[in-house]
Design a protein around this motif. Structure first.
Motif, PDB file in Angstrom:
ATOM      1  N   LEU A 116      -6.509  -2.466   0.947  1.00 12.92           N
ATOM      2  CA  LEU A 116      -6.493  -2.125   2.374  1.00 12.92           C
ATOM      3  C   LEU A 116      -7.017  -0.713   2.608  1.00 12.92           C
ATOM      4  O   LEU A 116      -7.776  -0.461   3.557  1.00 12.92           O
ATOM      5  CB  LEU A 116      -5.068  -2.249   2.917  1.00 12.92           C
ATOM      6  N   SER A 117      -6.629   0.206   1.742  1.00 15.53           N
ATOM      7  CA  SER A 117      -7.055   1.596   1.897  1.00 15.53           C
ATOM      8  C   SER A 117      -8.556   1.749   1.691  1.00 15.53           C
ATOM      9  O   SER A 117      -9.227   2.501   2.411  1.00 15.53           O
ATOM     10  CB  SER A 117      -6.295   2.480   0.906  1.00 15.53           C
TER      11      SER A 117
ATOM     12  N   ARG B 242      -1.527   6.832   3.098  1.00 13.93           N
ATOM     13  CA  ARG B 242      -2.882   6.644   3.622  1.00 13.93           C
ATOM     14  C   ARG B 242      -3.191   5.175   3.912  1.00 13.93           C
ATOM     15  O   ARG B 242      -4.269   4.863   4.414  1.00 13.93           O
ATOM     16  CB  ARG B 242      -3.913   7.233   2.663  1.00 13.93           C
ATOM     17  N   SER B 243      -2.250   4.280   3.572  1.00 14.84           N
ATOM     18  CA  SER B 243      -2.476   2.844   3.771  1.00 14.84           C
ATOM     19  C   SER B 243      -1.753   2.299   5.000  1.00 14.84           C
ATOM     20  O   SER B 243      -1.988   1.159   5.387  1.00 14.84           O
ATOM     21  CB  SER B 243      -2.016   2.052   2.539  1.00 14.84           C
TER      22      SER B 243
ATOM     23  N   ALA C  60      -2.269  -2.379  -1.353  1.00 10.85           N
ATOM     24  CA  ALA C  60      -2.472  -1.113  -0.638  1.00 10.85           C
ATOM     25  C   ALA C  60      -3.822  -0.498  -0.990  1.00 10.85           C
ATOM     26  O   ALA C  60      -4.494   0.081  -0.130  1.00 10.85           O
ATOM     27  CB  ALA C  60      -1.344  -0.137  -0.960  1.00 10.85           C
TER      28      ALA C  60
ATOM     29  N   LEU D 285      -0.817   7.018  -1.828  1.00  5.36           N
ATOM     30  CA  LEU D 285      -1.470   5.758  -1.454  1.00  5.36           C
ATOM     31  C   LEU D 285      -0.756   5.110  -0.277  1.00  5.36           C
ATOM     32  O   LEU D 285      -1.404   4.615   0.661  1.00  5.36           O
ATOM     33  CB  LEU D 285      -1.487   4.806  -2.652  1.00  5.36           C
TER      34      LEU D 285
ATOM     35  N   TRP E 101     -10.165   4.591  -3.607  1.00  3.46           N
ATOM     36  CA  TRP E 101      -9.034   5.087  -4.386  1.00  3.46           C
ATOM     37  C   TRP E 101      -9.445   5.217  -5.859  1.00  3.46           C
ATOM     38  O   TRP E 101     -10.082   4.311  -6.395  1.00  3.46           O
ATOM     39  CB  TRP E 101      -7.855   4.121  -4.259  1.00  3.46           C
TER      40      TRP E 101
END
Length: 265
Positions: free
Chosen positions: A36-37, A104-105, A33, A101, A44
């Motif tokens: 990807l984010s 937002r992912s 995640a 997380l 992050w």
């Protein structure tokens, strides 16, 4: 005898694998995640990733390996496991903000759907500090003052169930008092602080009770050592929890006194 010991060891390994597997899945899911984010949004924070890694290490070393084996025969080791799995790991994992997380992912529509689920009355109920304290501290009183502690070591199913409860109740307890992830229906700092004081007192009294009245089949020496680990080790984690709560309280009060754009200089 050798065949029976081998069977018990194999069974113990199966139990450990069952308990560790969810943590392994969540550990790698979080990392995926983050990757990807970071491709589409602001990077992050590395500190949150560090909290996530340390929290999972605390949980996994409790559930698999030498410490996990020792907890079956040594009450002091069991108490170290309790501190790692039920107090420190939940705190570190909560500080990693996994729900933030996740939201937002994933696609916006899915995030909105999950947000609606989190607003459900059930989650508001169990996230109430009083309920979370009963599930966490009350569950520990039930474990150590009844035959449940001994039954846990005789029944693999009960062993798995109780350890799942210890972690989830510890995590729920943490997020009920400090708000790291988005939290609908937030409660006042005065209320949360008051309940936390009662819960920490109940935890402290339990450690003293164990010192004076050991669980069945636990020697006096081991009970005393385990109780001291619970008392002083628990205090260390609780100090961090109290600090975070009061730090958030201070920030919110400061923001209300000094609105954005106004400084004290």
């Amino acid at each position: 005898m050798h065949s029976h010991e081998t069977h018990s060891q194999n069974f113990s390994i199966i139990v450990q694998l069952i308990l560790v597997l969810p943590f392994l899945i969540s550990f790698f899911s979080y990392i995926i995640a983050v990757i990807l984010s970071n491709q589409h949004k602001k990077q992050w924070p590395y500190i949150r990733l560090l909290f996530w890694i340390l929290g999972h290490i605390c949980a996994i070393v409790t559930l698999m390996g030498p410490l996990a084996e020792l907890t079956h025969v040594n009450f002091s080791a069991h108490m170290i496991g309790h501190l790692l799995l039920g107090m420190l790991a939940p705190l570190l994992i909560a500080l990693a903000a996994p729900m933030t997380l996740l939201l937002r992912s994933i696609p916006v529509e899915m995030a909105r759907h999950i947000s609606c689920i989190l607003r459900n009355s059930f989650f508001s109920f169990v996230r109430n500090p009083i309920i979370a304290s009963i599930l966490n501290v009350g569950g520990l009183w039930l474990l150590y003052t009844t035959p449940l502690y001994n039954l846990m070591h005789e029944s693999p199913f009960l062993f798995i169930l109780i350890h799942i409860h210890i972690f989830l109740a510890g995590y729920l307890f943490t997020v009920a008092f400090i708000y790291i992830d988005p939290t609908p229906h937030q409660l006042s700092y005065v209320f949360r602080s008051s309940v936390l004081l009662v819960a920490l007192t109940a935890h402290s009294i339990l450690s003293k009770y164990i010192y004076a009245y050991p669980p069945n089949h636990v020697s006096t020496q081991q009970a005393e050592q385990g109780a001291m680990i619970m008392y002083y080790g628990g205090d260390a984690v609780e100090i961090v929890l109290v600090y975070l709560l009061f730090y958030q309280w201070f920030k919110s009060t400061r923001s209300s006194i000094f609105p954005k754009g106004i400084t004290t200089s």
